[in-house]
Structures are given as structure tokens and as C-alpha cells.
Enzyme design. Structure first.
Site, PDB file in Angstrom:
ATOM      1  N   CYS A   1       0.844  -1.207   0.000  1.00  0.00           N
ATOM      2  CA  CYS A   1       0.000   0.000   0.000  1.00  0.00           C
ATOM      3  C   CYS A   1       0.878   1.256   0.000  1.00  0.00           C
ATOM      4  O   CYS A   1       1.511   1.563  -0.996  1.00  0.00           O
ATOM      5  CB  CYS A   1      -0.959  -0.048   1.189  1.00  0.00           C
TER       6      CYS A   1
ATOM      7  N   HIS B   1      -3.373  -5.711   1.198  1.00  0.00           N
ATOM      8  CA  HIS B   1      -2.603  -5.948   2.429  1.00  0.00           C
ATOM      9  C   HIS B   1      -2.521  -7.419   2.831  1.00  0.00           C
ATOM     10  O   HIS B   1      -3.363  -7.892   3.608  1.00  0.00           O
ATOM     11  CB  HIS B   1      -3.266  -5.173   3.576  1.00  0.00           C
TER      12      HIS B   1
ATOM     13  N   GLU C   1      -0.606  -8.674   4.986  1.00  0.00           N
ATOM     14  CA  GLU C   1      -0.341  -8.804   6.436  1.00  0.00           C
ATOM     15  C   GLU C   1      -1.621  -8.806   7.261  1.00  0.00           C
ATOM     16  O   GLU C   1      -1.583  -9.141   8.444  1.00  0.00           O
ATOM     17  CB  GLU C   1       0.623  -7.692   6.895  1.00  0.00           C
TER      18      GLU C   1
END
EC number: 6.3.5.3
Lengths: 80, 234
Positions: free
Chosen positions: B88, B197, B199
Site C-alpha cells: 500500500c 494488504h 499482512e
């Protein structure tokens, strides 16, 4: 003291959603006939001392490294 | 030996803790790196996390690019030695740093997008995606206001020809990204930028899937398979 103005605009081929939003608002506010708005940025760079060619070249380098992203933006310098 | 993966915190980073957590869950040791220190602490790889570094002032990633940590990171990444994943805002920083071509611009919809997004993984030889199958579909969160990838047509052609498109949005790109691009890699495959994302998708309790974990476990396979150069190791 000298002042250099740097105008930064998105390149013509890059979509400008902010400009489009402004066109939409123009219509709603009754400003007829506005077909396109492109939104840019204006930087006023103040330089101490005399603005010679070397100083101006520095500002140009500043514009192309930091103020504008040449991948998506064009810029213009002018001395005020 | 446990791999050490650095996570850089800039002023305005949001997802550094989640990135460190993903690193830990994958089996590596997260190492906090500070934007103001020109020191990579000898880590084996670096994650540039999501967020709004320097308040997104000027352009997203434009100021972070010149942070002291980047003076160490950029040459190590450019040489192909140091694996770097930019997520991002991290992707935006990689583009501003010219480690990756193109730029991320405002979503064509004008809306900030926050949703679980299906991606198709394409390049599976990179340091961060070697654990996926080519064409594998994954679901990971997308949350960004300036995620529309743009580049010159010649650059886009080159990325496609060289197999450097890491992931594309399945269906219409929600942010208007050219050719549906969600992530790309550099010519060495060590630097990957991704708008969604991974994560946030590493544990069933907190994510829509665990599909994102593959980015972090891929890195461990990559590090185990070669003889990585620890960046800045002294």
C-alpha cells in the site's frame, strides 16, 4: 529575496478524479458550460539572495526530484 | 538461523505492527527499523508497511522516499540483494523511489476503498510469491484511496512481457488500475509492491483468509534457498 513559482499539473493522459468531482459540483451549483476542470498544485519557493542561473537550475532540480513526480506530472517554473 | 525481517516505521505508518506480526507468524523474527536511522540493522529483508507516511503530504510516499533509512535501503534493493515488500503506502514509496516503475494515483471512483479483494497471483518466481501457484486466486484486504496504478503503455507492455506483474484484481479493478494491476516486481524479483494488504490476512481470527501468509513464507523459502546478503551487515 527572489520568488520562483512552480506549477505542477497531472499529465493530460492521467485521470484527474478530483477535477471530475469539481465539474460535477459546478453543474449542481448552476455554473453552466464547465466541461473540464484539471486540478494542480502551485508552489511558491523563496530563495535568499540573487537568483542567478545556478540557483534557478537548483530550483528546477528541486521541482523534478521532489515537487513533481515526472512519471505522472508536468511542471513549469517562472520567476516572480 | 531465524531470518530477521525489518519493518520500517515512518511517521504516519499504520500497519507496521500488523506487518511485524505477520513476519512473526510466518516463523521469522521481526526487527523494528526507524525511518530516521540510516541503519538496516543487518536484516535479511525489509517490509515497507501501509499507512500515511508524513501525512501523505505532497504526494503519497514522496517525502518518505528521502528518509534516512531509504539511503541504505534503496541501493541494497536496487542491486537485487535485499528483498523488499512494499504494501500500500510502501508500494507508493517504492514507486516514488524509482525502485519500481509507474505511480499510484487517486482511485478512479473517488472513494476510499476498504474491502476483501480477490487477486490472481501471476509472477511466482519473486522473493515474495514463490510459494503461490501461477494463477492462484487469493482474498486479502484492500484499503486505499490512491491505489490506481498508472504507467506509460511501453512500461506496462514491458511488465507484462517480462512476467513482472505479481498480482491483478479479479474482475474490474476497483480503483481503476491500468490492466488491473495490483502488484508488480522489479527485474530481479527481490522488490515487490502490492496495493492490497497480505499482512491483514495471516490468521483466521482477524482476516478474511490466511492467503496473505504466503508472501511471508515465500520470503523464508527464498532466503533458505540462496545465500542472501544481509543488508548493512557489519
Amino acid at each position: 529575496m527572489a520568488r520562483v513559482v512552480v506549477d505542477v499539473m497531472l499529465k493530460p493522459e492521467i485521470l484527474d478524479p478530483q477535477g471530475q468531482a469539481i465539474v460535477g459540483a459546478c453543474g449542481r451549483l448552476g455554473f453552466e458550460g464547465v466541461t473540464q476542470v484539471r486540478q494542480g498544485k502551485r508552489f511558491e519557493v523563496e530563495i535568499e539572495g540573487e537568483l542567478d542561473d545556478a540557483r534557478l537550475a537548483d530550483v528546477r532540480r528541486l521541482a523534478e526530484t521532489l515537487l513533481a513526480n515526472p512519471v505522472i506530472e508536468d511542471f513549469e517554473l517562472r520567476v516572480e | 538461523m531465524t531470518a530477521r525481517v525489518g519493518v520500517v516505521t515512518f511517521p504516519g505508518s499504520l500497519d507496521d505492527r500488523d506487518a511485524a506480526r505477520a513476519v512473526r507468524i510466518s516463523g521469522a523474527e521481526p526487527v523494528s527499523l526507524w525511518h530516521g536511522d540510516a541503519d538496516l540493522k543487518g536484516v535479511d529483508a525489509v517490509v515497507l508497511p501501509g499507512g500515511f507516511s508524513y501525512g501523505d503530504y505532497l504526494r503519497c510516499g514522496a517525502i518518505a522516499r528521502f528518509a534516512p533509512i531509504m539511503s541504505e535501503l534503496v541501493p541494497a534493493a536496487r542491486s537485487g540483494a535485499l528483498p523488499v515488500l512494499g504494501i500500500c503506502n510502501g508500494f507508493q514509496i517504492l514507486c516514488e523511489s524509482h525502485l519500481l516503475p509507474g505511480a499510484l494515483t487517486r482511485n478512479s471512483s473517488r472513494h476510499f476503498i476498504c474491502r476483501d479483494q480477490t487477486l490472481r497471483i501471476e509472477a511466482t518466481t519473486t522473493a515474495w510469491t514463490n510459494g503461490y501457484a501461477p494463477g492462484q486466486e487469493v482474498v486479502i484486504p484492500l484499503k486505499s484511496g490512491e491505489g490506481s496504478y498508472v504507467a506509460e503503455a511501453a512500461t506496462l507492455d514491458e511488465l507484462e512481457r517480462d512476467g513482472r506483474i505479481v498480482a491483478r484484481y479479479v474482475g474490474t479493478a476497483p480503483n481503476g488500475s491500468q490492466r488491473g494491476i495490483a502488484g508488480i516486481t522489479n527485474e530481479h524479483g527481490n522488490v515487490v509492491g502490492l496495493m492490497p494488504h497480505p499482512e491483514h490476512a495471516v490468521e483466521a481470527l482477524t482476516g478474511p483468509s490466511v492467503d496473505g501468509l504466503g508472501f511471508f513464507t515465500s520470503l523464508l523459502s527464498h532466503l533458505a534457498s540462496g545465500s542472501p546478503v544481509g543488508a548493512g551487515a557489519r
